[in-house]
Motif scaffolding. Structure first.
Motif, PDB file in Angstrom:
ATOM      1  N   ASP A 120       0.831  -1.206   0.000  1.00 16.57           N
ATOM      2  CA  ASP A 120       0.000   0.000   0.000  1.00 16.57           C
ATOM      3  C   ASP A 120       0.863   1.252   0.000  1.00 16.57           C
ATOM      4  N   LEU A 121       1.869   1.274   0.864  1.00 13.03           N
ATOM      5  CA  LEU A 121       2.780   2.420   0.924  1.00 13.03           C
ATOM      6  C   LEU A 121       3.506   2.598  -0.407  1.00 13.03           C
ATOM      7  N   HIS A 122       4.000   1.519  -0.961  1.00 11.93           N
ATOM      8  CA  HIS A 122       4.699   1.562  -2.239  1.00 11.93           C
ATOM      9  C   HIS A 122       3.805   2.141  -3.327  1.00 11.93           C
ATOM     10  N   GLY A 123       2.570   1.676  -3.397  1.00  9.51           N
ATOM     11  CA  GLY A 123       1.645   2.166  -4.419  1.00  9.51           C
ATOM     12  C   GLY A 123       1.361   3.646  -4.290  1.00  9.51           C
ATOM     13  N   LEU A 124       1.147   4.100  -3.066  1.00 12.00           N
ATOM     14  CA  LEU A 124       0.882   5.524  -2.840  1.00 12.00           C
ATOM     15  C   LEU A 124       2.069   6.382  -3.265  1.00 12.00           C
ATOM     16  N   LEU A 125       3.263   5.983  -2.852  1.00  9.61           N
ATOM     17  CA  LEU A 125       4.457   6.751  -3.212  1.00  9.61           C
ATOM     18  C   LEU A 125       4.746   6.673  -4.709  1.00  9.61           C
ATOM     19  N   ALA A 168       2.453   8.894  -6.677  1.00 13.80           N
ATOM     20  CA  ALA A 168       2.484  10.318  -6.348  1.00 13.80           C
ATOM     21  C   ALA A 168       3.796  11.007  -6.716  1.00 13.80           C
ATOM     22  N   LEU A 169       4.882  10.257  -6.839  1.00 11.96           N
ATOM     23  CA  LEU A 169       6.201  10.860  -7.054  1.00 11.96           C
ATOM     24  C   LEU A 169       6.717  10.614  -8.466  1.00 11.96           C
ATOM     25  N   PRO A 170       7.633  11.467  -8.937  1.00 11.15           N
ATOM     26  CA  PRO A 170       8.228  11.256 -10.262  1.00 11.15           C
ATOM     27  C   PRO A 170       9.030   9.946 -10.287  1.00 11.15           C
ATOM     28  N   ALA A 171       9.042   9.294 -11.425  1.00 11.68           N
ATOM     29  CA  ALA A 171       9.700   7.990 -11.562  1.00 11.68           C
ATOM     30  C   ALA A 171      11.190   8.038 -11.233  1.00 11.68           C
ATOM     31  N   ASN A 172      11.849   9.172 -11.448  1.00 13.67           N
ATOM     32  CA  ASN A 172      13.296   9.246 -11.239  1.00 13.67           C
ATOM     33  C   ASN A 172      13.716   9.279  -9.769  1.00 13.67           C
TER      34      ASN A 172
END
Length: 78
Positions: A16-21, A24-28
């Motif tokens: 769940d945490l991984h999916g949210l981050l 929400a964040l740029p791939a780089n």
């Protein structure tokens, strides 16, 4: 997210945490294929400095950032 007041413990399911981050964040900002070796906070800047091994090459690198998330289990020292 779960919380246990008697144990002073908080945990979130890493997927769940991984999916949210990840969404929400740029791939780089995600660094795959690294093995965590050590972490410390620079006193003068408050930055997080991580030493990691690049698994593909074996090279040891330093990564400087503002925030560190480790998804290696809820009993991690991180």
């Amino acid at each position: 997210m779960t919380r246990d007041e008697r144990f002073n413990f908080r945990a979130a399911h890493w997927a769940d945490l991984h999916g949210l981050l990840y969404n929400a964040l740029p791939a780089n900002v995600f660094l795959w294929g690294r093995l965590f070796l050590s972490v410390h906070v620079a006193d003068d800047k408050g930055s997080v400095i991580v030493k990691a091994k690049v698994l593909e090459t074996g090279k040891i690198i330093e990564i400087v950032g503002d925030f560190l998330v480790a998804a290696d289990g809820c009993l991690s020292s991180l």
